[in-house]
Design a protein around this motif. Structure first.
Motif, PDB file in Angstrom:
ATOM      1  N   GLU A 199       0.822  -1.210   0.000  1.00 34.10           N
ATOM      2  CA  GLU A 199       0.000   0.000   0.000  1.00 34.10           C
ATOM      3  C   GLU A 199       0.856   1.260   0.000  1.00 34.10           C
ATOM      4  OE1 GLU A 199      -3.610   2.016   2.687  1.00 34.10           O
ATOM      5  OE2 GLU A 199      -2.897  -0.026   3.097  1.00 34.10           O
ATOM      6  N   SER A 200       2.009   1.198   0.689  1.00 33.38           N
ATOM      7  CA  SER A 200       2.868   2.385   0.794  1.00 33.38           C
ATOM      8  C   SER A 200       3.507   2.765  -0.531  1.00 33.38           C
ATOM      9  CB  SER A 200       3.961   2.146   1.840  1.00 33.38           C
ATOM     10  OG  SER A 200       4.797   1.065   1.453  1.00 33.38           O
ATOM     11  N   TRP A 201       3.516   1.855  -1.535  1.00 37.57           N
ATOM     12  CA  TRP A 201       4.124   2.178  -2.817  1.00 37.57           C
ATOM     13  C   TRP A 201       3.204   3.032  -3.680  1.00 37.57           C
ATOM     14  CZ3 TRP A 201       7.293  -2.520  -5.035  1.00 37.57           C
ATOM     15  CH2 TRP A 201       8.205  -2.949  -4.059  1.00 37.57           C
ATOM     16  N   GLY A 202       1.903   2.926  -3.472  1.00 36.09           N
ATOM     17  CA  GLY A 202       0.957   3.783  -4.169  1.00 36.09           C
ATOM     18  C   GLY A 202       0.777   3.443  -5.638  1.00 36.09           C
ATOM     19  N   HIS A 203       0.469   4.476  -6.423  1.00 34.20           N
ATOM     20  CA  HIS A 203       0.137   4.344  -7.844  1.00 34.20           C
ATOM     21  C   HIS A 203       1.398   4.156  -8.677  1.00 34.20           C
ATOM     22  CE1 HIS A 203      -1.204   6.569 -11.739  1.00 34.20           C
ATOM     23  NE2 HIS A 203      -1.482   5.276 -11.849  1.00 34.20           N
ATOM     24  N   LEU A 204       1.337   3.234  -9.633  1.00 32.57           N
ATOM     25  CA  LEU A 204       2.463   2.984 -10.537  1.00 32.57           C
ATOM     26  C   LEU A 204       2.041   3.294 -11.965  1.00 32.57           C
ATOM     27  CD1 LEU A 204       4.966   0.088 -10.721  1.00 32.57           C
ATOM     28  CD2 LEU A 204       3.490   0.467 -12.695  1.00 32.57           C
ATOM     29  N   TYR A 205       2.883   4.073 -12.652  1.00 30.60           N
ATOM     30  CA  TYR A 205       2.685   4.368 -14.069  1.00 30.60           C
ATOM     31  C   TYR A 205       4.028   4.153 -14.759  1.00 30.60           C
ATOM     32  CZ  TYR A 205       1.535   6.805 -18.407  1.00 30.60           C
ATOM     33  OH  TYR A 205       1.317   7.120 -19.729  1.00 30.60           O
ATOM     34  N   ALA A 206       4.060   3.244 -15.741  1.00 33.32           N
ATOM     35  CA  ALA A 206       5.329   2.875 -16.361  1.00 33.32           C
ATOM     36  C   ALA A 206       5.189   2.763 -17.868  1.00 33.32           C
ATOM     37  CB  ALA A 206       5.827   1.553 -15.779  1.00 33.32           C
ATOM     38  N   PRO A 207       5.444   3.856 -18.603  1.00 26.17           N
ATOM     39  CA  PRO A 207       5.535   3.746 -20.062  1.00 26.17           C
ATOM     40  C   PRO A 207       6.881   3.174 -20.478  1.00 26.17           C
ATOM     41  CG  PRO A 207       5.843   6.019 -19.373  1.00 26.17           C
ATOM     42  CD  PRO A 207       5.570   5.239 -18.130  1.00 26.17           C
ATOM     43  N   ASN A 208       6.976   2.779 -21.739  1.00 27.95           N
ATOM     44  CA  ASN A 208       8.225   2.297 -22.338  1.00 27.95           C
ATOM     45  C   ASN A 208       8.703   0.986 -21.722  1.00 27.95           C
ATOM     46  OD1 ASN A 208      10.181   2.783 -24.390  1.00 27.95           O
ATOM     47  ND2 ASN A 208      11.675   3.341 -22.833  1.00 27.95           N
ATOM     48  N   VAL A 209       7.781   0.142 -21.279  1.00 28.94           N
ATOM     49  CA  VAL A 209       8.155  -1.187 -20.789  1.00 28.94           C
ATOM     50  C   VAL A 209       8.325  -2.102 -22.007  1.00 28.94           C
ATOM     51  CG1 VAL A 209       7.454  -3.161 -19.396  1.00 28.94           C
ATOM     52  CG2 VAL A 209       6.875  -0.839 -18.654  1.00 28.94           C
ATOM     53  N   PRO A 210       9.511  -2.690 -22.208  1.00 23.47           N
ATOM     54  CA  PRO A 210       9.718  -3.493 -23.415  1.00 23.47           C
ATOM     55  C   PRO A 210       8.963  -4.820 -23.340  1.00 23.47           C
ATOM     56  CG  PRO A 210      11.641  -3.617 -22.004  1.00 23.47           C
ATOM     57  CD  PRO A 210      10.716  -2.619 -21.374  1.00 23.47           C
ATOM     58  N   LEU A 211       8.351  -5.192 -24.445  1.00 22.62           N
ATOM     59  CA  LEU A 211       7.677  -6.481 -24.543  1.00 22.62           C
ATOM     60  C   LEU A 211       7.689  -6.914 -25.999  1.00 22.62           C
ATOM     61  CD1 LEU A 211       6.108  -8.613 -22.850  1.00 22.62           C
ATOM     62  CD2 LEU A 211       4.015  -7.543 -23.711  1.00 22.62           C
ATOM     63  N   SER A 212       8.444  -7.947 -26.285  1.00 19.74           N
ATOM     64  CA  SER A 212       8.517  -8.498 -27.629  1.00 19.74           C
ATOM     65  C   SER A 212       8.897  -7.432 -28.661  1.00 19.74           C
ATOM     66  CB  SER A 212       7.178  -9.149 -28.010  1.00 19.74           C
ATOM     67  OG  SER A 212       7.311  -9.912 -29.178  1.00 19.74           O
ATOM     68  N   GLY A 213       9.872  -6.602 -28.299  1.00 17.98           N
ATOM     69  CA  GLY A 213      10.387  -5.608 -29.223  1.00 17.98           C
ATOM     70  C   GLY A 213       9.582  -4.340 -29.348  1.00 17.98           C
ATOM     71  N   ALA A 214       8.499  -4.206 -28.572  1.00 18.98           N
ATOM     72  CA  ALA A 214       7.668  -3.000 -28.643  1.00 18.98           C
ATOM     73  C   ALA A 214       7.392  -2.496 -27.227  1.00 18.98           C
ATOM     74  CB  ALA A 214       6.353  -3.302 -29.363  1.00 18.98           C
ATOM     75  N   PRO A 215       7.298  -1.171 -27.052  1.00 14.62           N
ATOM     76  CA  PRO A 215       7.027  -0.639 -25.713  1.00 14.62           C
ATOM     77  C   PRO A 215       5.544  -0.713 -25.369  1.00 14.62           C
ATOM     78  CG  PRO A 215       7.325   1.167 -27.256  1.00 14.62           C
ATOM     79  CD  PRO A 215       7.565  -0.102 -28.027  1.00 14.62           C
ATOM     80  N   ILE A 216       5.259  -1.098 -24.118  1.00 11.37           N
ATOM     81  CA  ILE A 216       3.898  -1.046 -23.608  1.00 11.37           C
ATOM     82  C   ILE A 216       3.876  -0.125 -22.397  1.00 11.37           C
ATOM     83  CG2 ILE A 216       3.391  -3.374 -24.432  1.00 11.37           C
ATOM     84  CD1 ILE A 216       3.580  -4.318 -21.507  1.00 11.37           C
ATOM     85  N   THR A 217       2.692   0.223 -21.943  1.00  7.71           N
ATOM     86  CA  THR A 217       2.524   1.091 -20.773  1.00  7.71           C
ATOM     87  C   THR A 217       1.694   0.361 -19.725  1.00  7.71           C
ATOM     88  OG1 THR A 217       2.648   3.105 -22.097  1.00  7.71           O
ATOM     89  CG2 THR A 217       1.608   3.279 -19.939  1.00  7.71           C
ATOM     90  N   LEU A 218       2.214   0.315 -18.508  1.00  6.27           N
ATOM     91  CA  LEU A 218       1.499  -0.279 -17.384  1.00  6.27           C
ATOM     92  C   LEU A 218       0.972   0.836 -16.494  1.00  6.27           C
ATOM     93  CD1 LEU A 218       4.001  -3.100 -16.285  1.00  6.27           C
ATOM     94  CD2 LEU A 218       2.216  -3.196 -18.021  1.00  6.27           C
ATOM     95  N   ASP A 219      -0.263   0.702 -16.071  1.00  7.87           N
ATOM     96  CA  ASP A 219      -0.886   1.676 -15.171  1.00  7.87           C
ATOM     97  C   ASP A 219      -1.598   0.885 -14.074  1.00  7.87           C
ATOM     98  OD1 ASP A 219      -2.110   3.789 -13.909  1.00  7.87           O
ATOM     99  OD2 ASP A 219      -2.778   4.755 -15.756  1.00  7.87           O
ATOM    100  N   VAL A 220      -1.068   0.958 -12.857  1.00  2.00           N
ATOM    101  CA  VAL A 220      -1.600   0.163 -11.746  1.00  2.00           C
ATOM    102  C   VAL A 220      -1.906   1.099 -10.587  1.00  2.00           C
ATOM    103  CG1 VAL A 220      -1.130  -1.679 -10.087  1.00  2.00           C
ATOM    104  CG2 VAL A 220      -0.279  -1.860 -12.437  1.00  2.00           C
ATOM    105  N   ASP A 221      -3.171   1.110 -10.185  1.00  4.49           N
ATOM    106  CA  ASP A 221      -3.607   1.924  -9.058  1.00  4.49           C
ATOM    107  C   ASP A 221      -4.512   1.060  -8.189  1.00  4.49           C
ATOM    108  OD1 ASP A 221      -4.150   3.907  -7.286  1.00  4.49           O
ATOM    109  OD2 ASP A 221      -5.198   5.229  -8.689  1.00  4.49           O
TER     110      ASP A 221
END
Length: 715
Positions: A657-679
């Motif tokens: 809970e203390s880590w809070g909201h995560l937003y991560a663009p440019n995550v590599p996956l199979s040669g292409a960037p994806i964006t993760l958004d976890v709240d």
């Protein structure tokens, strides 16, 4: 992580360490280097600069501050004392150093006085060409025949010993050359400055190093270009908790600097074990660090596998402990290792690198590495499995054991490879041959990984045979390593097949591998998180109620971040979410005391007794698997897994809970960037490649995937 036959020497305070590829530099806070400290500039495991002392008018600099803008770059700020001894000297000195194959140093003297400053600036230079381990251990065994030559603004030092030749060239414009090095005579005007650039280039067997650090001031240096390219490929992580965010981003930076080039394949990057003393390819360290990083750079894992495959054992050699199919422990280029290993550079004394090689190959196959590249490595994986059965299992009891083949090799050949790292509960040392519990877990993952690869290739007979081997190993392991009266696994079996009954962190790796029976996992989790094991900063390597416990030891009570990252992953695998979160949170809080950089290890004192994590004196920093640990912890907390050949990406987060909201663009996956958004429980993924879908829940284990594939084929 121990080097071959190397003992750890007492540490030193206030050192500044730079790393670039396999090269490194250690100096004092004012930038000076002295031969009687474990200081120097090191090239190919040889100290090419043992003295580098700057004085102004005969006086050394008073250090004011030092920092590292990049892992390979340092800025040192100092003050030049006045000749009359008065306080508040108006002369300050900035030394800006960049490390490559040698070093480039810009020296700037500023005069804040209304009077001109007459300065004699001297730079004492020397090179003893000592082997890295001679420097580390404070013992100089070889006396090189050295010659020093003076040229126009140039000092050249050449060394020869038993037909080997080393050298270094130091250059600076407009410098005089004296007996000790370079001399500059100048007058710094009032409120003015004086600047000079000095370069240091190594010479090996008569040739200057190919990688020069000298370049135009207005251009981007090669290390900067490599680091910028690495940074551009990393996820642009944002977290509500700035301390956790800083630690993970710092890990990204450090890991970029810990990459080294395979000399035989310049386009192939691998990860070195750690700075300063382990800037080399290590089998176990490089494999585990690459495993932890596969979610952000599968190519690094692939390069590590390919490089290790190219050096896979071919013959039986008792001196190097090489055996057919075996994966090496470490590669060294220094003179000492060259002689000790009979002219060879690789030492093979490790029991765990070989099964980990197969385990990592199975992992990269699930993260988008091409089937052709995986297929090219399958023969090496099969040779590794042959080593496990022919050489690793020495007595045919079904377990991989180790015993060194010569009296100079490592006595212990698992990750706790210090001489006293494996002991009974009463503190008595275990006698070899020794079968470690976690090594059996690695063998189990090797069998299941290779079984899945066989299923994907359509070789059902091979897959079934490997599944059977894994099942037999798991059954025998749980019968012979489990201590029912203690509620945990023995750390090992000794030469007489007695369970080595110390309570150690190794069993957490067994959770990670999946070799632990489900009914025993709750007791293992409980013991790992007990006050005797969990210090408040992490799980200790050895419980505090054991006979050999020492919180200020390398492997008998200290806390290792990589060890804890694997334990947390194992706890999460068996459903112990809260316990995994406690470990992840504690490590991130510990990193806050070291500017967001987790060290190789820290002492095992209880957090309730000591408010800060106590540093271990000779801990490496940055160190590959410690730097990779935050990445692994985040992956574990996100429950972020993939099996791209099956079209699946799993994401079922359990972030603290203390880590809070995560937003991560440019995550590599199979040669292409994806964006993760976890709240919290809200999850979204953008940019998934065609044919890949997001799946909630936990990714099936390899055994479960094999079962699914088998049922699918039967239908």
């Amino acid at each position: 992580m121990s080097a071959w036959n190397a003992n750890t020497r007492a540490g030193f305070t206030g050192a500044v360490t730079l790393v670039e590829g396999s090269h490194f530099c250690i100096s004092l806070q004012n930038g000076d280097i002295f031969p009687y400290h474990p200081h120097g500039v090191f090239f190919e495991d040889t100290r090419i600069l043992s003295r580098w002392n700057l004085t102004i008018n005969g006086s050394p600099l008073e250090p004011l501050d030092a920092w590292t803008p990049a892992p390979y770059e340092a800025v040192y700020i100092g003050r030049a004392p006045l000749e009359d001894g008065r306080a508040d000297s108006p002369l300050t000195v900035e030394r800006r150093r960049e490390l490559g194959a040698g070093i480039l140093e810009d020296i700037t003297v500023r005069n804040y006085s209304i009077e001109p400053a007459h300065c004699v600036i001297s730079l004492a230079v020397d090179a003893d060409f000592a082997d890295l381990f001679e420097v580390k251990e404070g013992r100089a065994q070889r006396q090189w025949r050295r010659t020093k030559r003076a040229g126009e603004g140039t000092v050249t030092i050449l060394g020869a010993w038993q037909g080997m030749h080393r050298g270094v060239v130091v250059r600076a414009a407009d410098a005089d050359v004296g007996p000790d090095g370079l001399i500059f005579r100048t007058v710094v005007p009032p409120h003015g400055k004086w600047i000079v650039r000095v370069t240091v280039t190594p010479v090996l067997e008569g040739r200057a190093a190919a990688l020069q650090v000298e370049y135009s001031p207005d251009t981007v240096s090669p290390p900067d270009r490599r680091q910028q390219a690495w940074a551009a490929s990393m996820p642009a992580l944002r977290l509500s908790n700035p301390l956790v965010e800083r630690t993970i981003l710092r890990s990204h930076d450090d890991l970029g600097a810990l990459r080294i080039v395979d000399p035989q394949q310049p386009d192939r990057m691998v990860v070195a074990a750690g700075a300063p003393w382990f800037m080399a390819l290590f089998g176990r360290d490089s494999l585990l660090a690459s495993y932890m990083l596969v979610v952000i750079d599968p190519s690094l894992a692939l390069g590590t596998l390919q490089t290790l495959a190219s050096r896979q054992g071919q013959v039986v050699d008792p001196l190097t402990e090489e055996e057919p199919g075996k994966i090496l422990h470490e590669v060294r280029l220094g003179v000492g290792t060259h002689l000790a290993l009979g002219g060879k550079s690789a030492y093979y004394g490790t029991a765990d690198a070989t099964p980990l090689f197969v385990t990592l190959l199975g992992e990269v196959s699930r993260w988008g590495v091409s089937t052709d590249e995986v297929a090219a490595l399958l023969p090496h994986a099969d040779r590794a499995l042959e080593w496990i059965e022919r050489y690793g299992d020495r007595d045919g009891d079904g377990f991989v054991e180790y015993q060194r083949l010569n009296d100079r090799g490592l006595a212990n050949q698992g990750w706790k490879d210090s001489w006293d790292g494996i002991n009974f509960a009463d503190g008595t040392l275990a006698e070899p041959p020794i079968a470690l519990c976690e090594v059996q877990g690695y063998v189990y993952t090797a069998y299941t990984a290779r079984a899945w690869l066989a299923y994907e290739a359509g070789d059902l007979a091979l897959a079934a045979g490997l599944r059977d081997r894994a099942a037999r190993l798991k059954r025998r392991f749980n019968e012979q390593f489990w201590l029912p009266d203690r509620g945990y696994y023995a750390v090992a079996l000794d030469r007489d097949k007695r369970p080595v009954d110390a309570c150690a962190s190794n069993m957490g790796h067994c959770l990670w591998s999946g070799i632990v029976d489900t009914d025993k996992a709750p007791l293992v989790a409980e013991r790992l998180m007990s006050p005797q094991m969990f210090s408040g900063w992490g799980v200790r390597t050895l419980a505090s109620d054991m006979g050999a416990y020492n919180p200020v030891s390398y492997h008998n009570g200290s806390v290792w971040p990589h060890d804890n990252a694997l334990i947390a992953a194992g706890l999460m695998r068996y459903g112990f979410v809260e316990q995994a979160q406690r470990i992840a949170t504690a490590l991130m809080e510990a990193a806050d005391y070291t500017d967001g950089r987790l060290p190789e290890l820290f002492c095992g004192f209880s957090r309730s007794d000591y408010p800060n994590p106590v540093p271990y004196p000779t801990s490496c920093s940055p160190q590959a698997w410690a730097s990779a640990a935050p990445v692994m912890l985040l992956r574990t907390m996100l429950r972020y897994e993939a099996h791209l050949s099956q079209g699946g990406l799993w994401l079922d987060p359990e972030l603290p809970e203390s880590w809070g909201h995560l937003y991560a663009p440019n995550v590599p996956l199979s040669g292409a960037p994806i964006t993760l958004d976890v709240d919290g429980s809200k999850v979204s993924v953008h940019g998934l490649p065609p044919g890949v879908e997001l799946r909630r829940g936990v990714r099936p284990t390899l055994s479960e995937l094999v079962d699914l594939a088998q049922r699918s084929r039967q239908q």
